[in-house]
Write an enzyme that holds these catalytic residues in place. Structure first.
Site: not given
Length: 736
Positions: A695, A691, A243, A618, A623
């Site tokens: 992006e 957090k 998206g 954290r 992966k």
């Protein structure tokens, strides 16, 4: 559960499942083709007819005449909708998207007709038979030409302007100054799965299978458009094939499939053609960015200004907030930022991965390198010297909840071999010129309310249900890990069901808030279920230990399956975030390093290796997080070197509107890439102390590439993308 105090030790800290690099549990379904995407719910909506959307072929004006008779008479055609016969629709929502409501054309690619037929081929062929005459009007398609008419928008994700201290005075008295302008082009999200929808009516109830990132936004938008109660609309997006922000909106595929299905009394499916994805849906807007920075001789910033210009439809009003990260990244007592918006008649602008920061850092982080050279200072040292422990525009009263920018730069420099960097243009390997580049990364940490429902059955199997979506990011796996950790279960005992408005409302996927917010929602529901289990077992919930599929307190242990019994247990709860984000500045930080080789004769640019260092709280699954970073790095390379939606300024469209002509990186463009996650737990972000990272991986990457190109060649380009024709014009002078 309200999160309004920093998280203390809790069951999510154990790290037995959460935080481990587990394979994606949805992977086998996807690689075997069994994961249904929006266009593929054949079993749940059998006998669907096919819709084909015809887009406007002018950029601005109106439809003077439209003749649908030949299309209606074509083989297999069931329905042809235009503005002359489309049902009236509503606009009572920010997410509403009425279609075919009049002859006015706002942009190229606007839906002007829908043809529904028994097959896709018949619908497409019939659409070509619709005869349309337009009255075209002059349009505004060039940001540079409209720059002087740009204004501060009335609204946005962040304030359109900020002022701290006196920038002009501080800049005027600074011993060292820099004044540079960078430009970035329009870009398209170009995700693999097209925007697609399948509509099924059962009485007055609609089920809409669609490709969308946030379920409740889609439900609100479609319901408002169709003027129906939201409780009568079920939206399903179990799997979304990418998206990058484009699927935050409702488009013609969703609305027109629903209208046609109601008129025909049978399911209808509609997918946007690839050219319509470029010209009907949103895109990242082009920017013009001016950076002015003034420093002391030692490099300490005393004044910094970042002004950005972008464009959108007058009715859209979305600015690309490219100056916003400059409010967070570096110190400086005199500051000014502006995000101005010009009216353009191009297709609507909107979010694309890291809106604002992705392009803003292309300018800011190159300007920092230009400043470092002017000061005769190492680029990393300049950034370190201007690190700050609090929100620069709000002062020491608002410290960062955590900020590991300097550590990211130092660790990355050591791992990448930054000491091998030379002065620009000096390092050569045969015909190749070699350069190293660096850039800082920042992305604000956002959090959204999120809820979940957990069901524990008599076999000890746990089912998680939430509206959260998985757009290729790993949501299924992350949420299973949170639930498994909280209940002391193996990952294999957890089933996750996502993307359905029948489930509790969740944050959805956007703004890098998805994993942290929805994970915190699952945490809250799991905490509720833990309490129910403990009470039923006769244990004190605070003393009980959940492990190995059971609950233990002292010498007593009871299997969760036995406690659930035949009837099972169900818990539903959610997370609400208090004022910690007001008390603390919250952001993820990182650093990107890049090595390039540039052909001395042809100016061909090759990425040789890259490294990203990330500090994002954290890491819930190293992966899946690493995959997110690699994807962001790849997109950053594209933004630096090739991505550009080229505007045809005669007709107001993006002319390279397919994946043959819109260039994105392919395998041959991507070298070895590495990712390092710094150990960090942000107890002021959420109960699970994570957090956003989705992006962060793109933020600053393009600037690291551009800085490496400069280091290799001595040529500074400020007009993205950095294509070889631009570089080649300057290379002979640099070689001399």
């Amino acid at each position: 559960m309200k999160f309004d105090t920093p998280a203390g030790p809790n069951p999510s800290d154990r790290g037995r499942v959460l935080g481990q690099p587990r394979d994606r549990i949805d992977g086998p379904l996807k690689v075997s083709g069994r994961a249904p995407y929006a266009y593929e719910y054949h079993a749940e909506a059998p006998g669907a007819a096919y819709g084909w959307i015809l887009g406007a072929s002018i950029g601005k004006g109106r439809i003077a005449r439209i003749d649908r008779r030949a299309a209606e008479a074509a083989p297999g055609v069931l329905l042809v909708l235009t503005h002359e016969n489309a049902p009236e629709q509503g606009e009572d929502s920010d997410y509403a998207a009425p279609q075919l409501q009049g002859p006015e054309i706002l942009h190229y690619g606007q839906a002007v007709a829908l043809v529904v037929a028994e097959s896709l081929e018949e619908a497409r062929a019939a659409a070509a038979l619709i005869d349309i005459a337009y009255d075209a009007a002059p349009g505004h398609y060039d940001l540079a030409e409209e720059r002087d008419q740009a204004k501060l928008p009335e609204s946005g994700q962040t304030p359109p302007r900020t002022d701290v201290g006196d920038f002009e005075a501080g800049y005027a008295r600074a011993p060292v100054t820099l004044d540079v302008t960078y430009t970035t082009p329009d870009q398209s999200q170009a995700m693999m799965e097209p925007h697609a929808s399948m509509a099924l009516w059962e009485g007055d109830t609609l089920t809409l299978f669609t490709s969308h990132q946030i379920m409740h936004w889609a439900q609100e938008g479609v319901a408002a458009t169709l003027r129906m109660p939201q409780e009568k609309l079920r939206v399903v997006s179990r799997y979304v094939g990418g998206g990058f922000g484009s699927k935050l909106e409702v488009y013609a595929d969703a609305v027109l499939s629903a209208l046609a299905a109601r008129l025909l009394g049978r399911p209808v499916k509609v997918a946007l053609s690839r050219p319509l994805i470029f010209n009907h849906t949103t895109h990242r807007a082009a920017t013009i960015q001016r950076l002015r920075i003034g420093t002391e001789q030692d490099g300490r910033i005393v004044a910094i200004a970042h002004e950005s210009w972008s464009g959108d439809q007058e009715s859209g009003g979305t600015a690309e907030e490219a100056s916003s990260q400059t409010r967070l990244l570096y110190a400086g007592e005199n500051r000014m930022t502006r995000n101005r918006l010009a009216t353009l008649d191009l297709p609507f602008a909107g979010s694309m991965r890291a809106p604002g920061e992705a392009v803003g850092l292309l300018a800011l982080e190159c300007a920092m390198d230009e400043l470092a050279e002017k000061l005769g200072m190492d680029p990393i040292e300049l950034r370190v010297r201007n690190d700050v422990g609090y929100a620069p525009e709000e002062g020491p009263a608002k410290p960062f909840s955590s900020r590991k920018l300097v550590e990211s730069l130092r660790v990355g420099a050591e791992r990448f071999g930054w000491e091998k960097r030379t002065a620009p243009g000096l390092r050569r390997e045969g015909r190749w010129r070699i350069g190293l580049g660096v850039a800082a990364a920042v992305r604000p940490n956002l959090a959204q309310p999120s809820q979940a429902r957990l069901r524990l059955d008599g076999q000890g199997q746990l089912t998680v249900e939430t509206q959260m979506t998985d757009i290729g990011t790993g949501s299924y796996t992350i949420l299973a890990q949170v639930a498994a950790e909280m209940l002391g279960l193996p990952l294999e005992a957890v089933t996750v069901r996502l993307g359905d408005t029948d489930f509790p409302k969740a944050s959805g996927s956007g703004g890098s808030w998805g994993a942290n917010s929805s994970g915190a929602g699952v945490y809250a529901a799991a905490a509720e279920l833990r309490g129910m289990i403990a009470r039923k077992a006769g244990f004190n919930a605070d003393d009980a230990v959940f492990e190995d599929g059971g609950i233990r307190a002292g010498n007593r242990r009871i299997a969760l399956a036995d406690i659930a019994g035949a009837e099972g247990l169900v818990a539903e709860a959610g997370i609400e975030f208090g004022d910690l984000s007001e008390k603390y500045a919250q952001a993820s930080f990182g650093a990107h390093f890049c090595e390039v080789a540039v052909d001395a004769d042809t100016a061909e640019i090759r990425i040789r290796r890259m490294l990203s260092v990330a500090a994002a709280g954290r890491v819930l699954n190293p992966k899946t997080a690493r995959s997110q970073c690699l994807g962001g790095m790849t997109m950053g390379i594209g933004a630096a070197l090739m991505e550009e939606a080229v505007v045809d300024r005669r007709h107001g469209l993006f002319i390279n509107h397919d994946l043959a002509e819109y260039q994105v990186p392919v395998h041959a463009d991507i070298p070895h890439m590495d990712v390092i996650f710094l150990q960090e737990e942000d107890d002021k972000s959420s109960p699970i102390k994570a957090k956003g990272i989705g992006e962060l991986g793109i933020c600053g990457v393009g600037a690291a590439v551009a800085n490496a190109v400069y280091n290799a060649t001595g040529v500074r380009l400020r007009d993205y993308p950095l294509t070889l024709d631009k570089l080649l014009r300057e290379m002979p002078a640099a070689a001399a």
